[in-house]
Write a protein that holds these residues in place. Structure first.
Motif, PDB file in Angstrom:
ATOM      1  N   TRP A 158      13.758 -12.760  -8.761  1.00 34.12           N
ATOM      2  CA  TRP A 158      14.905 -12.152  -8.945  1.00 34.12           C
ATOM      3  C   TRP A 158      14.872 -11.152  -9.733  1.00 34.12           C
ATOM      4  CZ3 TRP A 158      16.510 -10.850 -13.360  1.00 34.12           C
ATOM      5  CH2 TRP A 158      17.688  -9.855 -14.176  1.00 34.12           C
ATOM      6  N   GLN A 159      13.552 -10.833 -10.429  1.00 38.32           N
ATOM      7  CA  GLN A 159      12.969  -9.286 -11.229  1.00 38.32           C
ATOM      8  C   GLN A 159      12.627  -8.342  -9.818  1.00 38.32           C
ATOM      9  OE1 GLN A 159       9.612 -10.626 -13.567  1.00 38.32           O
ATOM     10  NE2 GLN A 159      10.978 -11.433 -15.119  1.00 38.32           N
ATOM     11  N   LEU A 160      11.682  -8.987  -9.153  1.00 39.40           N
ATOM     12  CA  LEU A 160      11.693  -7.608  -8.576  1.00 39.40           C
ATOM     13  C   LEU A 160      12.857  -7.446  -7.087  1.00 39.40           C
ATOM     14  CD1 LEU A 160       9.470  -5.937  -6.302  1.00 39.40           C
ATOM     15  CD2 LEU A 160       9.287  -8.548  -5.358  1.00 39.40           C
ATOM     16  N   PRO A 166       4.717  -4.255 -10.711  1.00 42.41           N
ATOM     17  CA  PRO A 166       3.680  -4.915 -11.397  1.00 42.41           C
ATOM     18  C   PRO A 166       4.702  -6.769 -10.597  1.00 42.41           C
ATOM     19  CG  PRO A 166       4.366  -3.401 -12.997  1.00 42.41           C
ATOM     20  CD  PRO A 166       5.146  -3.463 -11.852  1.00 42.41           C
ATOM     21  N   GLU A 167       6.205  -6.544 -10.828  1.00 42.66           N
ATOM     22  CA  GLU A 167       7.234  -7.292 -10.563  1.00 42.66           C
ATOM     23  C   GLU A 167       6.446  -7.917  -8.884  1.00 42.66           C
ATOM     24  OE1 GLU A 167       8.606  -5.816 -13.459  1.00 42.66           O
ATOM     25  OE2 GLU A 167       8.040  -4.744 -11.743  1.00 42.66           O
ATOM     26  N   ARG A 168       6.537  -7.582  -7.730  1.00 40.14           N
ATOM     27  CA  ARG A 168       5.393  -7.675  -6.462  1.00 40.14           C
ATOM     28  C   ARG A 168       4.254  -8.545  -7.067  1.00 40.14           C
ATOM     29  NH1 ARG A 168       5.396  -3.204  -4.089  1.00 40.14           N
ATOM     30  NH2 ARG A 168       7.104  -3.259  -2.856  1.00 40.14           N
ATOM     31  N   GLN A 169       3.602  -8.065  -8.127  1.00 39.57           N
ATOM     32  CA  GLN A 169       1.806  -8.761  -7.860  1.00 39.57           C
ATOM     33  C   GLN A 169       2.915  -9.971  -8.697  1.00 39.57           C
ATOM     34  OE1 GLN A 169       0.052  -5.883 -10.261  1.00 39.57           O
ATOM     35  NE2 GLN A 169      -0.779  -4.665  -8.571  1.00 39.57           N
ATOM     36  N   GLY A 170       3.442 -10.421  -9.555  1.00 45.18           N
ATOM     37  CA  GLY A 170       3.797 -11.180 -10.438  1.00 45.18           C
ATOM     38  C   GLY A 170       4.509 -12.491  -9.357  1.00 45.18           C
ATOM     39  N   LEU A 171       5.021 -12.047  -8.058  1.00 46.90           N
ATOM     40  CA  LEU A 171       5.384 -12.489  -7.570  1.00 46.90           C
ATOM     41  C   LEU A 171       4.649 -13.771  -6.771  1.00 46.90           C
ATOM     42  CD1 LEU A 171       8.249 -14.300  -5.923  1.00 46.90           C
ATOM     43  CD2 LEU A 171       8.318 -11.814  -5.094  1.00 46.90           C
ATOM     44  N   ALA A 207      10.601 -23.125 -10.534  1.00 46.57           N
ATOM     45  CA  ALA A 207      11.116 -21.282 -10.928  1.00 46.57           C
ATOM     46  C   ALA A 207      11.256 -20.817 -11.310  1.00 46.57           C
ATOM     47  CB  ALA A 207      11.432 -22.853 -12.415  1.00 46.57           C
ATOM     48  N   LEU A 208       9.639 -20.407 -11.562  1.00 44.33           N
ATOM     49  CA  LEU A 208       8.756 -19.426 -12.106  1.00 44.33           C
ATOM     50  C   LEU A 208       8.822 -18.628 -10.899  1.00 44.33           C
ATOM     51  CD1 LEU A 208       7.049 -17.533 -14.432  1.00 44.33           C
ATOM     52  CD2 LEU A 208       5.149 -18.788 -12.991  1.00 44.33           C
ATOM     53  N   ALA A 209       8.850 -19.144  -9.436  1.00 46.90           N
ATOM     54  CA  ALA A 209       8.427 -17.843  -8.209  1.00 46.90           C
ATOM     55  C   ALA A 209      10.207 -16.893  -8.459  1.00 46.90           C
ATOM     56  CB  ALA A 209       8.213 -18.639  -6.948  1.00 46.90           C
ATOM     57  N   ALA A 210      11.181 -17.955  -8.576  1.00 43.81           N
ATOM     58  CA  ALA A 210      12.901 -17.893  -8.209  1.00 43.81           C
ATOM     59  C   ALA A 210      12.622 -17.052  -9.376  1.00 43.81           C
ATOM     60  CB  ALA A 210      13.691 -18.569  -9.001  1.00 43.81           C
ATOM     61  N   GLU A 249      37.610   3.564 -15.193  1.00 45.39           N
ATOM     62  CA  GLU A 249      36.932   2.312 -15.588  1.00 45.39           C
ATOM     63  C   GLU A 249      35.638   2.972 -15.167  1.00 45.39           C
ATOM     64  OE1 GLU A 249      38.803  -0.999 -15.795  1.00 45.39           O
ATOM     65  OE2 GLU A 249      40.297  -0.452 -16.957  1.00 45.39           O
ATOM     66  N   TYR A 250      34.447   3.072 -15.639  1.00 45.32           N
ATOM     67  CA  TYR A 250      33.318   3.613 -15.153  1.00 45.32           C
ATOM     68  C   TYR A 250      32.237   2.460 -15.352  1.00 45.32           C
ATOM     69  CZ  TYR A 250      34.945   8.659 -15.515  1.00 45.32           C
ATOM     70  OH  TYR A 250      35.452   9.363 -15.354  1.00 45.32           O
ATOM     71  N   LEU A 251      31.580   2.028 -13.950  1.00 46.15           N
ATOM     72  CA  LEU A 251      30.443   1.222 -14.391  1.00 46.15           C
ATOM     73  C   LEU A 251      28.642   2.373 -14.570  1.00 46.15           C
ATOM     74  CD1 LEU A 251      31.155  -1.319 -11.297  1.00 46.15           C
ATOM     75  CD2 LEU A 251      31.903  -1.219 -13.713  1.00 46.15           C
ATOM     76  N   TYR A 252      28.600   1.474 -14.869  1.00 45.61           N
ATOM     77  CA  TYR A 252      27.017   2.366 -15.925  1.00 45.61           C
ATOM     78  C   TYR A 252      25.711   1.354 -14.989  1.00 45.61           C
ATOM     79  CZ  TYR A 252      30.183   4.958 -18.546  1.00 45.61           C
ATOM     80  OH  TYR A 252      30.622   5.936 -18.977  1.00 45.61           O
ATOM     81  N   LEU A 253      25.194   1.631 -14.201  1.00 46.49           N
ATOM     82  CA  LEU A 253      24.575   0.825 -13.409  1.00 46.49           C
ATOM     83  C   LEU A 253      22.956   0.901 -14.073  1.00 46.49           C
ATOM     84  CD1 LEU A 253      26.448   2.121  -9.430  1.00 46.49           C
ATOM     85  CD2 LEU A 253      26.242  -0.107 -11.113  1.00 46.49           C
ATOM     86  N   ALA A 254      21.954   0.041 -13.966  1.00 48.00           N
ATOM     87  CA  ALA A 254      20.907  -0.353 -14.323  1.00 48.00           C
ATOM     88  C   ALA A 254      19.941  -1.034 -14.194  1.00 48.00           C
ATOM     89  CB  ALA A 254      21.450  -0.314 -16.343  1.00 48.00           C
ATOM     90  N   ALA A 255      18.753  -1.050 -14.228  1.00 44.94           N
ATOM     91  CA  ALA A 255      17.428  -2.320 -14.001  1.00 44.94           C
ATOM     92  C   ALA A 255      17.441  -3.120 -15.610  1.00 44.94           C
ATOM     93  CB  ALA A 255      16.843  -1.577 -13.050  1.00 44.94           C
ATOM     94  N   PRO A 256      17.345  -4.403 -14.874  1.00 45.86           N
ATOM     95  CA  PRO A 256      17.105  -4.810 -16.120  1.00 45.86           C
ATOM     96  C   PRO A 256      15.228  -4.796 -16.781  1.00 45.86           C
ATOM     97  CG  PRO A 256      17.320  -6.547 -13.891  1.00 45.86           C
ATOM     98  CD  PRO A 256      17.621  -5.034 -13.488  1.00 45.86           C
ATOM     99  N   SER A 257      14.815  -4.420 -15.738  1.00 44.86           N
ATOM    100  CA  SER A 257      13.069  -3.948 -16.502  1.00 44.86           C
ATOM    101  C   SER A 257      12.619  -2.376 -16.536  1.00 44.86           C
ATOM    102  CB  SER A 257      12.374  -4.654 -15.846  1.00 44.86           C
ATOM    103  OG  SER A 257      12.240  -4.777 -14.227  1.00 44.86           O
ATOM    104  N   ALA A 258      11.912  -1.978 -16.825  1.00 51.53           N
ATOM    105  CA  ALA A 258      11.439  -0.743 -17.026  1.00 51.53           C
ATOM    106  C   ALA A 258      10.323  -0.765 -15.544  1.00 51.53           C
ATOM    107  CB  ALA A 258      10.849  -0.677 -18.455  1.00 51.53           C
TER     108      ALA A 258
END
Length: 324
Positions: free
Chosen positions: A196-198, A74-79, A189-192, A38-47
């Motif tokens: 999470w995205q980062l 982009p995620e670091r700048q948004g954070l 909440a926006l910072a959290a 049973e394989y786990l396919y690992l991915a990131a939620p953002s491109a």
């Protein structure tokens, strides 16, 4: 007579041998099966562009090991922007909760004193203009201007009194404080969310196992949710075998079975975890000894973690049911 006795003894021996063989088959039944993963396919939620790939296919990893990372610019700048908004909201709320500083109160008091002096002057001028108007020395327009000037000075003094009273309140302004608190919670909440995205741009192994395949190389663009690597955890290997309907009633989840395969050093142990509720025909990968198709039930068993690593998906195995 002697020949009859010898023939009877041989017949008795054959019957006993057949009975023992039948008992042995009932107590030691072997069925064919295979290993399934049973394989786990690992991915990131953002491109993003694949920045690092820490493991190669075929390598073993421990739980929590870094596997790959997507470029997080982009995620670091948004954070950073979200954290700046949080700091600004905190300072605004703190400023509303604290009482006014003495210099600020003194400045408002000085403005009030100036406004009250202007009001007294306007009242004096109004009395003079009214006296002159009664004697007929000035027009009604000049009197109206004096009345308006006095009212304007009174309104200015009243506004400064209200401002001074607000500045002297030590508990802050409740409506403005509640609004500032809501803004602070929204900023947090926006910072959290940005944090999470980062964090999800760096993917770690959720369990110990083997990296079966990698699908990208560093520098390539990876779409959101697209698997970069597949992982086969050690606890996601299953022994799948099939038993006839005459045997399935004797099986229960939790029963131990012995597993043997070509090249395995010793018999392996597994625990039954699943028994199909419906019968099915013998699958093509299972070759029965008879020529006719039989209805069988699918059974799955889990090997022990120490022995799971020697079982490769697709490997044919023989499963033996011994004892009760």
């Amino acid at each position: 007579m002697r020949m009859l006795r010898q023939g009877g003894a041989r017949l008795t021996t054959m019957v006993l041998a057949l009975l023992l063989a039948a008992c042995g088959q009932d107590d030691d039944r072997t069925y064919q099966g295979y290993v399934e993963g049973e394989y786990l396919y690992l991915a990131a939620p953002s491109a993003g562009y694949l920045q690092t790939l820490n493991t190669a296919r075929g390598s073993r990893v421990r739980a929590g090991a870094a596997l790959f990372a997507i470029a997080p610019d982009p995620e670091r700048q948004g954070l950073e922007e979200a954290e700046a908004r949080v700091q600004s909201a905190e300072e605004k709320l703190q400023n509303l909760k604290e009482p006014r500083r003495p210099p600020e109160i003194a400045a408002v008091e000085a403005q009030l004193q100036s406004a009250e002096a202007a009001l007294r002057l306007a009242e004096t001028q109004l009395r003079q203009q009214r006296a002159l108007a009664r004697q007929g020395f000035i027009s009604q327009a000049r009197l109206d201007e004096a009345i308006a000037a006095r009212e304007q000075a009174a309104a200015q003094a009243d506004a400064l009194r209200q401002q001074l009273a607000s500045a002297r309140i030590t508990l802050g302004r409740p409506p403005e404080v509640r609004s500032a608190e809501a803004e602070l919670e929204a900023a947090r909440a926006l910072a959290a969310q940005k944090r999470w995205q980062l964090e999800k741009k760096s993917v770690r192994a959720p369990a110990g196992g083997e990296i079966v395949e990698t699908y990208y190389r560093p520098g390539e663009w990876v779409a959101a949710g697209q698997p970069v690597a597949s992982l086969l955890p050690d606890d996601r290997r299953r022994i799948r075998f099939f038993v006839p309907e005459t045997v399935v009633a004797q099986l229960r989840p939790g029963r131990k079975v012995d597993v043997a395969c070509d090249g395995c050093p010793n018999p392996l142990s597994a625990t039954v975890t699943f028994i199909a509720a419906q019968a099915e025909y013998t699958p093509p990968v299972i070759y029965s000894r008879g020529s006719r198709e039989k209805l069988v039930f699918r059974v799955e068993a889990v090997p022990t973690p120490q022995q799971a690593t020697v079982l490769r998906p697709g490997l044919p195995v023989d499963v033996r049911l011994s004892g009760g």
